[in-house]
Design a protein around this motif. Structure first.
Motif, PDB file in Angstrom:
ATOM      1  N   GLU A 204      -0.912  11.934  -5.361  1.00  0.00           N
ATOM      2  CA  GLU A 204      -2.246  11.349  -5.230  1.00  0.00           C
ATOM      3  C   GLU A 204      -2.175   9.828  -5.314  1.00  0.00           C
ATOM      4  O   GLU A 204      -2.869   9.126  -4.564  1.00  0.00           O
ATOM      5  CB  GLU A 204      -3.160  11.899  -6.337  1.00  0.00           C
ATOM      6  CG  GLU A 204      -4.574  11.363  -6.308  1.00  0.00           C
ATOM      7  CD  GLU A 204      -5.359  11.825  -5.090  1.00  0.00           C
ATOM      8  OE1 GLU A 204      -6.372  11.179  -4.768  1.00  0.00           O
ATOM      9  OE2 GLU A 204      -4.965  12.821  -4.457  1.00  0.00           O
ATOM     10  N   SER A 205      -1.343   9.319  -6.202  1.00  0.00           N
ATOM     11  CA  SER A 205      -1.204   7.864  -6.327  1.00  0.00           C
ATOM     12  C   SER A 205      -0.632   7.256  -5.052  1.00  0.00           C
ATOM     13  O   SER A 205      -1.076   6.187  -4.610  1.00  0.00           O
ATOM     14  CB  SER A 205      -0.302   7.526  -7.519  1.00  0.00           C
ATOM     15  OG  SER A 205      -0.855   7.985  -8.732  1.00  0.00           O
ATOM     16  N   VAL A 206       0.342   7.928  -4.450  1.00  0.00           N
ATOM     17  CA  VAL A 206       0.959   7.423  -3.220  1.00  0.00           C
ATOM     18  C   VAL A 206      -0.069   7.357  -2.097  1.00  0.00           C
ATOM     19  O   VAL A 206      -0.108   6.390  -1.321  1.00  0.00           O
ATOM     20  CB  VAL A 206       2.157   8.314  -2.813  1.00  0.00           C
ATOM     21  CG1 VAL A 206       2.590   8.017  -1.380  1.00  0.00           C
ATOM     22  CG2 VAL A 206       3.318   8.095  -3.757  1.00  0.00           C
ATOM     23  N   VAL A 207      -0.933   8.358  -2.001  1.00  0.00           N
ATOM     24  CA  VAL A 207      -1.962   8.363  -0.959  1.00  0.00           C
ATOM     25  C   VAL A 207      -2.885   7.157  -1.118  1.00  0.00           C
ATOM     26  O   VAL A 207      -3.201   6.451  -0.152  1.00  0.00           O
ATOM     27  CB  VAL A 207      -2.772   9.678  -1.014  1.00  0.00           C
ATOM     28  CG1 VAL A 207      -4.002   9.585  -0.115  1.00  0.00           C
ATOM     29  CG2 VAL A 207      -1.906  10.848  -0.588  1.00  0.00           C
ATOM     30  N   ILE A 208      -3.319   6.900  -2.356  1.00  0.00           N
ATOM     31  CA  ILE A 208      -4.226   5.778  -2.602  1.00  0.00           C
ATOM     32  C   ILE A 208      -3.512   4.449  -2.369  1.00  0.00           C
ATOM     33  O   ILE A 208      -4.044   3.539  -1.717  1.00  0.00           O
ATOM     34  CB  ILE A 208      -4.796   5.844  -4.034  1.00  0.00           C
ATOM     35  CG1 ILE A 208      -5.700   7.075  -4.172  1.00  0.00           C
ATOM     36  CG2 ILE A 208      -5.576   4.571  -4.375  1.00  0.00           C
ATOM     37  CD1 ILE A 208      -6.221   7.308  -5.568  1.00  0.00           C
ATOM     38  N   PHE A 209      -2.294   4.319  -2.869  1.00  0.00           N
ATOM     39  CA  PHE A 209      -1.564   3.061  -2.711  1.00  0.00           C
ATOM     40  C   PHE A 209      -1.219   2.794  -1.247  1.00  0.00           C
ATOM     41  O   PHE A 209      -1.198   1.642  -0.803  1.00  0.00           O
ATOM     42  CB  PHE A 209      -0.292   3.084  -3.551  1.00  0.00           C
ATOM     43  CG  PHE A 209      -0.537   2.970  -5.033  1.00  0.00           C
ATOM     44  CD1 PHE A 209      -1.771   2.564  -5.516  1.00  0.00           C
ATOM     45  CD2 PHE A 209       0.458   3.281  -5.939  1.00  0.00           C
ATOM     46  CE1 PHE A 209      -2.014   2.458  -6.871  1.00  0.00           C
ATOM     47  CE2 PHE A 209       0.227   3.169  -7.307  1.00  0.00           C
ATOM     48  CZ  PHE A 209      -1.010   2.760  -7.776  1.00  0.00           C
ATOM     49  N   ASP A 210      -0.935   3.859  -0.495  1.00  0.00           N
ATOM     50  CA  ASP A 210      -0.652   3.693   0.927  1.00  0.00           C
ATOM     51  C   ASP A 210      -1.884   3.178   1.657  1.00  0.00           C
ATOM     52  O   ASP A 210      -1.787   2.329   2.544  1.00  0.00           O
ATOM     53  CB  ASP A 210      -0.195   5.021   1.525  1.00  0.00           C
ATOM     54  CG  ASP A 210       0.608   4.818   2.805  1.00  0.00           C
ATOM     55  OD1 ASP A 210       1.500   3.947   2.811  1.00  0.00           O
ATOM     56  OD2 ASP A 210       0.332   5.516   3.781  1.00  0.00           O
ATOM     57  N   ARG A 211      -3.055   3.680   1.264  1.00  0.00           N
ATOM     58  CA  ARG A 211      -4.295   3.196   1.873  1.00  0.00           C
ATOM     59  C   ARG A 211      -4.573   1.747   1.468  1.00  0.00           C
ATOM     60  O   ARG A 211      -5.090   0.963   2.268  1.00  0.00           O
ATOM     61  CB  ARG A 211      -5.458   4.100   1.468  1.00  0.00           C
ATOM     62  CG  ARG A 211      -6.779   3.747   2.156  1.00  0.00           C
ATOM     63  CD  ARG A 211      -6.656   3.776   3.676  1.00  0.00           C
ATOM     64  NE  ARG A 211      -6.194   5.047   4.163  1.00  0.00           N
ATOM     65  CZ  ARG A 211      -7.006   6.069   4.469  1.00  0.00           C
ATOM     66  NH1 ARG A 211      -8.302   5.927   4.345  1.00  0.00           N
ATOM     67  NH2 ARG A 211      -6.507   7.198   4.908  1.00  0.00           N
ATOM     68  N   ILE A 212      -4.223   1.381   0.235  1.00  0.00           N
ATOM     69  CA  ILE A 212      -4.377  -0.011  -0.196  1.00  0.00           C
ATOM     70  C   ILE A 212      -3.512  -0.924   0.669  1.00  0.00           C
ATOM     71  O   ILE A 212      -3.958  -1.990   1.123  1.00  0.00           O
ATOM     72  CB  ILE A 212      -3.999  -0.161  -1.685  1.00  0.00           C
ATOM     73  CG1 ILE A 212      -5.040   0.532  -2.565  1.00  0.00           C
ATOM     74  CG2 ILE A 212      -3.889  -1.632  -2.066  1.00  0.00           C
ATOM     75  CD1 ILE A 212      -4.685   0.568  -4.036  1.00  0.00           C
ATOM     76  N   ARG A 213      -2.285  -0.514   0.948  1.00  0.00           N
ATOM     77  CA  ARG A 213      -1.402  -1.322   1.785  1.00  0.00           C
ATOM     78  C   ARG A 213      -1.959  -1.444   3.202  1.00  0.00           C
ATOM     79  O   ARG A 213      -1.932  -2.526   3.794  1.00  0.00           O
ATOM     80  CB  ARG A 213      -0.009  -0.684   1.820  1.00  0.00           C
ATOM     81  CG  ARG A 213       0.981  -1.470   2.659  1.00  0.00           C
ATOM     82  CD  ARG A 213       2.402  -0.983   2.437  1.00  0.00           C
ATOM     83  NE  ARG A 213       2.556   0.439   2.711  1.00  0.00           N
ATOM     84  CZ  ARG A 213       3.702   1.094   2.547  1.00  0.00           C
ATOM     85  NH1 ARG A 213       4.772   0.451   2.079  1.00  0.00           N
ATOM     86  NH2 ARG A 213       3.781   2.383   2.817  1.00  0.00           N
ATOM     87  N   GLU A 214      -2.486  -0.332   3.737  1.00  0.00           N
ATOM     88  CA  GLU A 214      -3.097  -0.392   5.066  1.00  0.00           C
ATOM     89  C   GLU A 214      -4.282  -1.336   5.077  1.00  0.00           C
ATOM     90  O   GLU A 214      -4.490  -2.094   6.034  1.00  0.00           O
ATOM     91  CB  GLU A 214      -3.535   1.008   5.490  1.00  0.00           C
ATOM     92  CG  GLU A 214      -2.394   1.954   5.800  1.00  0.00           C
ATOM     93  CD  GLU A 214      -2.903   3.332   6.180  1.00  0.00           C
ATOM     94  OE1 GLU A 214      -4.132   3.480   6.372  1.00  0.00           O
ATOM     95  OE2 GLU A 214      -2.080   4.255   6.285  1.00  0.00           O
TER      96      GLU A 214
END
Length: 317
Positions: A204-214
């Motif tokens: 779940e953290s990776v999904v959110i952090f990936d969206r932050i990077r995008e």
């Protein structure tokens, strides 16, 4: 796939301080109960007697558990072993009784209910085995944490890695705190659930952090707080779908899986709920307070909002 889309960004980080104070208090209470009460460890960790018994017909595990419970073993573990006619019974250590005496006492009670029952094995699990399992369990937990940090450090950067590890440890300690406070039995199955929660939470953290990077690449005019709020808001639909479906399966195990899966499912339920919370509020807030910025995640040219060359510019996915 989305069931719904929220068109207005929810200001999650506006309440980050209050939510993390609540998390810190919960974490501190969990640590207190772990130190004050400790975990109610199962036979695998503390040692005890393991009986293997056989029936002529399919065994009623619930009835066997009730019979043994009346002998003064409220936390006895009873489960099918191999076939539906074979049952494995795990008895905790009783002061003043040897393993042979425990086995004789249990078999006497079982034979009173069904004379055809047979004792097929009687083993004593020593405390040294429990110590070894405890050590190996802590090693497994440590290896998972280190592996997660290395993975996130390569995929993102150290601020996100540290934030995710702290959030995941927050989840683990709170699960253990629940088991310490209520003195629920902590078995190998529960340990497996805790390790599963670690992987579940980091996903779940990776999904959110990936969206932050995008978002850092897509929205140049947004502040870091706005970027994080937008990332959490835009992944809510995905969170509800995936975690909702997972929770339905876990709850089915909790309600219909019987005593064998009861605490396993309970640990997963607690972990899933706190995993969502920690990924959205704890991990993201810690990354924000560590000073994550666009330059940490975006390498090379950054496209501006509304850039005609960017097909996704200005969109909230």
């Amino acid at each position: 796939m989305e069931f719904f889309r929220i068109h207005r960004t929810i200001p999650f980080m506006r309440h980050a301080l209050v939510l993390n104070i609540i998390s810190f208090v919960t974490f501190a209470l969990a640590v207190f109960f772990l130190l004050h009460r400790g975990l109610h460890l199962s036979v695998e960790f503390t040692g005890g007697t393991v009986l293997n018994v056989g029936y002529q017909q399919s065994a009623d595990v619930g009835k066997v558990r009730d019979i043994i419970g009346k002998l003064g073993y409220p936390d006895v573990q009873v489960q099918n072993f191999g076939t539906s006619r074979d049952v494995q019974i795990r008895l905790p250590v009783q002061k003043g009784m040897s393993s042979a005496q425990q086995g004789a006492q249990v078999m006497e009670a079982l034979k009173a209910a069904d004379p055809a029952v047979e004792l097929r094995g009687n083993e004593f699990v020593g405390p040294q085995v429990g110590d070894e399992l405890t050590t190996n369990g802590l090693k497994a937990l440590g290896m998972v944490v280190v592996g997660i940090m290395i993975y996130l450090a390569f995929r993102f950067e150290w601020k996100f890695a540290l934030a995710t590890v702290l959030a995941n440890l927050h989840d683990v300690v709170i699960i253990l705190g629940f088991f310490a406070f209520f003195q629920w039995e902590f078995s190998l199955a529960v340990l497996a659930a805790v390790l599963a929660v670690l992987g579940y939470s980091v996903n779940e953290s990776v999904v959110i952090f990936d969206r932050i990077r995008e978002n850092f690449r897509r929205y140049r005019k947004m502040t870091t707080i706005e970027i994080i709020d937008n990332a959490i808001t835009s992944t809510i639909s995905r969170t509800i779908i995936t975690h909702g479906c997972t929770q339905l399966v876990v709850l089915s195990m909790f309600f219909f899986g019987g005593p064998t899966l009861h605490y396993f499912a309970l640990a997963l339920t607690i972990g899933i709920c706190f995993g969502i919370y920690s990924s959205a509020f704890v991990a993201a807030a810690i990354a924000m307070w560590l000073g994550v910025k666009r330059e940490d995640l975006v390498k090379g040219p950054v496209k501006r909002d509304g850039d005609p060359d960017d097909p996704n510019a200005g969109a909230v996915v």
